[in-house]
Enzyme design. Structure first.
Site: not given
Length: 436
Positions: A77, A266, A392
């Site tokens: 990126c 999710q 998480c």
């Protein structure tokens, strides 16, 4: 008077181990430096981005690399790197090493916070393309000119971008980055199974200010895993993108779920089916079991568990977001053995304890801050023999596991899944069993 700022200072440092949060640890003349965009074993020029003389640690970016790690790659990126978009931590790391770094963080957190030596590897989650093209829900920030972009790391500054490589192609193809958004604080883009086209939900400036401090929900009851402003309890869907439909398949089984567009789901397309499969396998729910589904969202696990325990069993879903509970009730309406409660998880569990209610099994999928000691204590008081904990954040999980050990549980198994490639985030699934 404040100590002198170190921002802008540049130091050559030897980079040490990875740390939780996407940094590596280095030292300069005794000063601890948390360095982004670096890798263990490298020698880099670190430019301080936060910190003052005398601080316990400072933050820095690796702005040039003198001695590179063999795992360093060119970031795919162009908006990734020092001073640019802060959404990804590991674009400069090959994918296999990203997972090795995440596993090292999980091991370190469990050793430091729970006193446990764990052997864990981070498994790939199907559905991305070499770590890219996976994020189905993205909140794009909007700057003062009305242009959408993404924020710098630990900043409110908006970086204009022309693409987001970790987002799915429908998210980017929605046109969110091609138009102006005057009077808007952010735009959520949701790429769901239905509708076929992505849903764009602008968040007006005044509405973003109103929702800056959500009322009636906290880490123990509300769902703050989704980073955008949360839907207000009791509101209709106008202005929030309405409902979207998600489809989850696990072998021959499939389920459909109505979810508020800006509610929690999710973000990796393979995460929901992967976690549903692993949770049901690890929980070993049988006909007649009494199951608690805590932080149940819109019922991803609840619906399947209701089928597994059969008419002689019962599943109680507890969730702090009232709209999610409404959707959960609709998603499990065909199962008379499923009940729901809307409220703080710790408070609802305390009520069950006071009523002398018992439970056999539990699933926990709390927000990033974890379940907390009260919830763990309540599970023990309810007689839960096995709990599957989806987390998480490995630090929060390790702290809760440490608490569980004091209540007579043991860590039966631990696994980790790469549901957030290119970032430092990792999803863990732990199984807690009564030690007796």
């Amino acid at each position: 008077m404040s100590a002198p700022s170190l921002v802008g200072a540049e130091w050559e440092v030897e980079v040490g181990p990875v740390a939780h949060g996407g940094f590596c640890i280095a030292r300069h003349e005794g000063q601890v430096v948390f360095v982004r965009h670096a890798l263990p074993g490298e020698r880099v020029l670190a430019r301080v981005t936060e910190g003052r003389v005398g601080d316990r640690f400072v933050r820095a970016d690796a702005v040039s690399v003198g001695q590179a790690s063999p795992h360093r790659v060119v970031p795919p990126c162009p908006w990734s790197g020092p001073g640019r978009c802060g959404g990804c931590d590991f674009q400069h790391v090959d994918l296999a090493e990203q997972r090795a770094l995440k596993a090292a963080v999980v091991r370190e957190q469990f050793s430091r916070l729970a006193g446990l030596d764990v052997d864990v590897e981070v498994a790939a989650v199907p559905g991305d393309h070499d770590g890219l093209d996976w994020r189905t829900r993205v909140e794009f920030a909007v700057d003062g000119t009305g242009r959408a972009g993404l924020r710098r790391h630990r900043s409110r500054d908006v970086v204009p971008v022309e693409d987001c490589l970790i987002a799915t192609r429908p998210v980017v193809g929605s046109g969110v980055l091609d138009r102006s958004w005057p009077g808007v604080a952010a735009v959520d883009v949701i790429d769901a199974a239905d509708p076929a086209e992505p849903v764009l939900v602008p968040v007006p400036l005044e509405r973003a200010r109103e929702r800056a401090r959500p009322q009636g929900r906290d880490r123990r009851g509300g769902d703050r895993r989704y980073r955008g402003p949360q839907p207000d309890a009791g509101r209709d869907d106008a202005g929030d993108g309405g409902l979207v439909r998600e489809v989850v398949r696990d072998g021959d089984w499939s389920g459909e779920y109505a979810v508020a567009a800006r509610g929690f789901w999710q973000v990796h397309p393979g995460a929901a089916p992967t976690f549903l499969h692993r949770v049901t396998v690890l929980l070993e729910a049988a006909p007649g079991d009494r199951v608690l589904d805590l932080y149940a969202g819109s019922g991803l696990f609840t619906a399947r568990l209701g089928e597994l325990v059969g008419p002689d069993g019962i599943v109680l879903g507890i969730e702090g977001d009232r709209r999610a509970v409404e959707n959960g009730r609709a998603n499990t309406g065909h199962l008379p053995n499923v009940e729901w409660r809307a409220g703080r998880v710790d408070a609802e569990l305390a009520t069950l304890v006071d009523q002398g209610v018992g439970a056999d099994l539990a699933v926990l999928d709390p927000p990033r801050t974890g379940a907390g000691p009260e919830v763990i204590a309540h599970l023990a008081a309810l007689g839960v023999r096995r709990a599957v904990y989806v987390a998480c954040d490995p630090a929060a999980l390790a702290r809760d596991v440490a608490t569980a050990l004091t209540h007579g549980y043991r860590l039966a198994s631990l696994e980790a899944h790469d549901a957030f490639p290119m970032t430092h985030h990792v999803e863990c699934i732990a199984v807690l069993e009564r030690a007796d």
